[in-house]
Every structure is written in C-alpha cells, then in structure tokens.
Design a protein around this motif. Structure first.
Motif, PDB file in Angstrom:
ATOM      1  N   UNK A   1       0.813  -1.217   0.000  1.00 10.67           N
ATOM      2  CA  UNK A   1       0.000   0.000   0.000  1.00 10.67           C
ATOM      3  C   UNK A   1       0.843   1.262   0.000  1.00 10.67           C
ATOM      4  N   UNK A   2       0.189   2.414   0.008  1.00 10.37           N
ATOM      5  CA  UNK A   2       0.900   3.679  -0.183  1.00 10.37           C
ATOM      6  C   UNK A   2       1.587   4.223   1.060  1.00 10.37           C
ATOM      7  N   UNK A   3       1.538   3.537   2.208  1.00  8.76           N
ATOM      8  CA  UNK A   3       2.133   4.081   3.430  1.00  8.76           C
ATOM      9  C   UNK A   3       3.089   3.086   4.085  1.00  8.76           C
ATOM     10  N   UNK A   4       4.220   3.631   4.538  1.00  7.04           N
ATOM     11  CA  UNK A   4       5.137   2.825   5.343  1.00  7.04           C
ATOM     12  C   UNK A   4       6.046   3.754   6.129  1.00  7.04           C
ATOM     13  N   UNK A   5       6.141   3.519   7.429  1.00 10.25           N
ATOM     14  CA  UNK A   5       7.023   4.293   8.290  1.00 10.25           C
ATOM     15  C   UNK A   5       7.733   3.336   9.245  1.00 10.25           C
ATOM     16  N   UNK A   6       9.001   3.591   9.517  1.00 15.04           N
ATOM     17  CA  UNK A   6       9.777   2.836  10.495  1.00 15.04           C
ATOM     18  C   UNK A   6      10.120   3.770  11.637  1.00 15.04           C
ATOM     19  N   UNK A   7       9.770   3.363  12.860  1.00 18.07           N
ATOM     20  CA  UNK A   7       9.991   4.220  14.028  1.00 18.07           C
ATOM     21  C   UNK A   7      11.006   3.571  14.968  1.00 18.07           C
TER      22      UNK A   7
ATOM     23  N   UNK B   1      18.359   4.434  16.387  1.00 17.18           N
ATOM     24  CA  UNK B   1      18.907   3.440  17.306  1.00 17.18           C
ATOM     25  C   UNK B   1      17.790   2.894  18.199  1.00 17.18           C
ATOM     26  N   UNK B   2      18.104   1.805  18.873  1.00 21.71           N
ATOM     27  CA  UNK B   2      17.163   1.235  19.832  1.00 21.71           C
ATOM     28  C   UNK B   2      16.121   0.350  19.175  1.00 21.71           C
ATOM     29  N   UNK B   3      15.010   0.191  19.867  1.00 17.85           N
ATOM     30  CA  UNK B   3      13.926  -0.657  19.369  1.00 17.85           C
ATOM     31  C   UNK B   3      13.344  -0.071  18.103  1.00 17.85           C
ATOM     32  N   UNK B   4      13.000  -0.949  17.144  1.00 18.53           N
ATOM     33  CA  UNK B   4      12.547  -0.527  15.816  1.00 18.53           C
ATOM     34  C   UNK B   4      11.267  -1.255  15.461  1.00 18.53           C
TER      35      UNK B   4
ATOM     36  N   UNK C   1      11.840   6.962   9.968  1.00 21.32           N
ATOM     37  CA  UNK C   1      12.066   7.045   8.529  1.00 21.32           C
ATOM     38  C   UNK C   1      10.738   6.835   7.828  1.00 21.32           C
ATOM     39  N   UNK C   2      10.331   7.803   7.010  1.00 19.15           N
ATOM     40  CA  UNK C   2       9.113   7.662   6.211  1.00 19.15           C
ATOM     41  C   UNK C   2       9.525   7.133   4.846  1.00 19.15           C
ATOM     42  N   UNK C   3       9.079   5.933   4.528  1.00 19.52           N
ATOM     43  CA  UNK C   3       9.451   5.300   3.260  1.00 19.52           C
ATOM     44  C   UNK C   3       8.392   5.486   2.189  1.00 19.52           C
ATOM     45  N   UNK C   4       7.126   5.511   2.586  1.00 20.55           N
ATOM     46  CA  UNK C   4       6.035   5.697   1.624  1.00 20.55           C
ATOM     47  C   UNK C   4       4.945   6.554   2.249  1.00 20.55           C
TER      48      UNK C   4
ATOM     49  N   UNK D   1       8.116  11.970   3.050  1.00 24.43           N
ATOM     50  CA  UNK D   1       9.144  10.978   2.781  1.00 24.43           C
ATOM     51  C   UNK D   1      10.535  11.512   3.137  1.00 24.43           C
ATOM     52  N   UNK D   2      11.285  10.720   3.895  1.00 25.14           N
ATOM     53  CA  UNK D   2      12.622  11.133   4.309  1.00 25.14           C
ATOM     54  C   UNK D   2      12.972  10.595   5.679  1.00 25.14           C
ATOM     55  N   UNK D   3      14.093  11.072   6.212  1.00 28.60           N
ATOM     56  CA  UNK D   3      14.609  10.611   7.493  1.00 28.60           C
ATOM     57  C   UNK D   3      14.534  11.725   8.531  1.00 28.60           C
ATOM     58  N   UNK D   4      14.170  11.348   9.751  1.00 27.74           N
ATOM     59  CA  UNK D   4      14.009  12.270  10.864  1.00 27.74           C
ATOM     60  C   UNK D   4      14.824  11.727  12.048  1.00 27.74           C
ATOM     61  N   UNK D   5      16.125  12.065  12.115  1.00 27.19           N
ATOM     62  CA  UNK D   5      16.997  11.462  13.129  1.00 27.19           C
ATOM     63  C   UNK D   5      16.760  11.945  14.553  1.00 27.19           C
TER      64      UNK D   5
END
Length: 200
Positions: A10-16, A23-26, A48-51, A71-75
């Motif tokens: 689908x059109x959405x994906x985020x990794x927290x 770092x840490x739990x993902x 990180x927002x992938x989609x 979309x992009x990375x938020x460190x």
C-alpha cells in the motif's frame, strides 16, 4: 495495538525507533498507531518515512502538537519540528494523511481561506505554497476558517513554515474547518501566516 494495512504494498510505510539517530527498538507500520506504548515502545525519538505522508502527534490518541512527516529521514526531534521553537522530543501516535493520496498531481491541491470563522468575510482560493500570506496580499496574520477542496495542506503559525503546524485534509471534517478549535487539539489562535501543500 497498531492497525495494519491489508495491502502490504500500500501507499504508506514508516519505520519508528525509540532512540535518536535510528537506534534502539525498531518497528514498521503501514497504518495508524493510536498509542505507541500499546505496541511495546515507550516513545518515538527518530523515524524514517518510506512511503506516503504522515502526521505525528505529541500525545497518544492523535492529540497535542502535530508534525507533518513526508518521505525522508528524521533522526531527532528538530528534524520534524523544523525551526519550531517548541521543544517536543518524542512522538506518541501517528497516522497516514490519506488526502495526500487523493490527488494524482500535487498541483491539483486546492484550499479556500476565509477572514472570519464560519466562512465569512474576505476569501482567497489557493493552489500553491505560500511562505508568507501577508507578503502575498493577505492583509492580516489570521485566518478565521478554511475549506479544503482537494489534497492535504499544512498551515503554520508563522511565516517561513515555522511555529505550530496544523494539518488540513479534504476527507476530515468534510474538508470544512469553521473555527480554529477544529484545526487540532493544541490550536490556541486564529494565527496562520504560511501554508503549503503536503506531498505524497
């Protein structure tokens, strides 16, 4: 518990992540999360927002300050708050911005702003990004109400896309925001001085 999109492509994906700098739990999500603590994490300190486009919230249940996450990375927190003077180091809930998908072309987004609440007074139809409404001819620093006709928008308290963020969508509130209290649980004022289209 996090909801999962039945379509994994689908059109959405985020990794927290629960620590800064990825770092840490993902955990990965493809749909809304009302409370990250219910998923076994204490908070979100990077992502990180992938989609898709997302909105993150300071508190659980989609409340508190809002932050647009394209979309992009938020460190760390400054990357989602931008030049925001408000120190919010973590996010506790988030959801996809569905209206950003509803327009095929970013340029099809359209919003009408009104001088006073309940769609009264001077009005201005917009279909572009405006880093300073006053510089573009809007006479004061306030917007009383808005109608989102297509797409999704983020309005900012100050010029240059700074200050509090308010996400406005055509498929929430029927696209109608009659008063600043409908902009979000943290909205305290009619003050909006810049706005832009949210990109899918």
């Amino acid at each position: 518990m996090a909801l999962t999109n039945p379509n994994p492509m689908g059109p959405w994906k985020v990794t927290v992540y629960d620590q800064e700098n990825f770092q840490g739990k993902r955990m990965e999500f493809t749909a809304s999360c009302q409370n990250i603590m219910e998923c076994g994490m204490d908070n979100i300190r990077s992502l990180k927002v992938e989609c898709g486009a997302w909105v993150g919230y300071e508190h659980s249940s989609f409340s508190g300050q809002q932050f647009v996450l394209e979309r992009g990375e938020y460190p760390r927190w400054e990357s989602w708050s931008g030049s925001n003077a408000y120190h919010i180091e973590r996010l506790m809930s988030f959801r996809p911005i569905c209206s950003a998908v509803s327009v095929l072309n970013h340029k099809e987004s359209k919003i009408v702003v009104f001088e006073k609440e309940n769609f009264i007074g001077k009005q201005w139809e917009m279909n572009d990004d405006y880093p300073s409404l006053q510089a573009m001819g809007w006479g004061n620093n306030e917007i009383g109400s808005m109608q989102v006709q297509s797409g999704a928008w983020v309005c900012y308290q100050f010029p240059g896309y700074r200050g509090y963020q308010y996400v406005m969508e055509c498929d929430r509130h029927g696209g109608e925001y009659k008063h600043y209290r409908e902009w979000g649980s943290h909205a305290q004022t009619f003050q909006v001085q810049s706005l832009r289209r949210i990109q899918q």
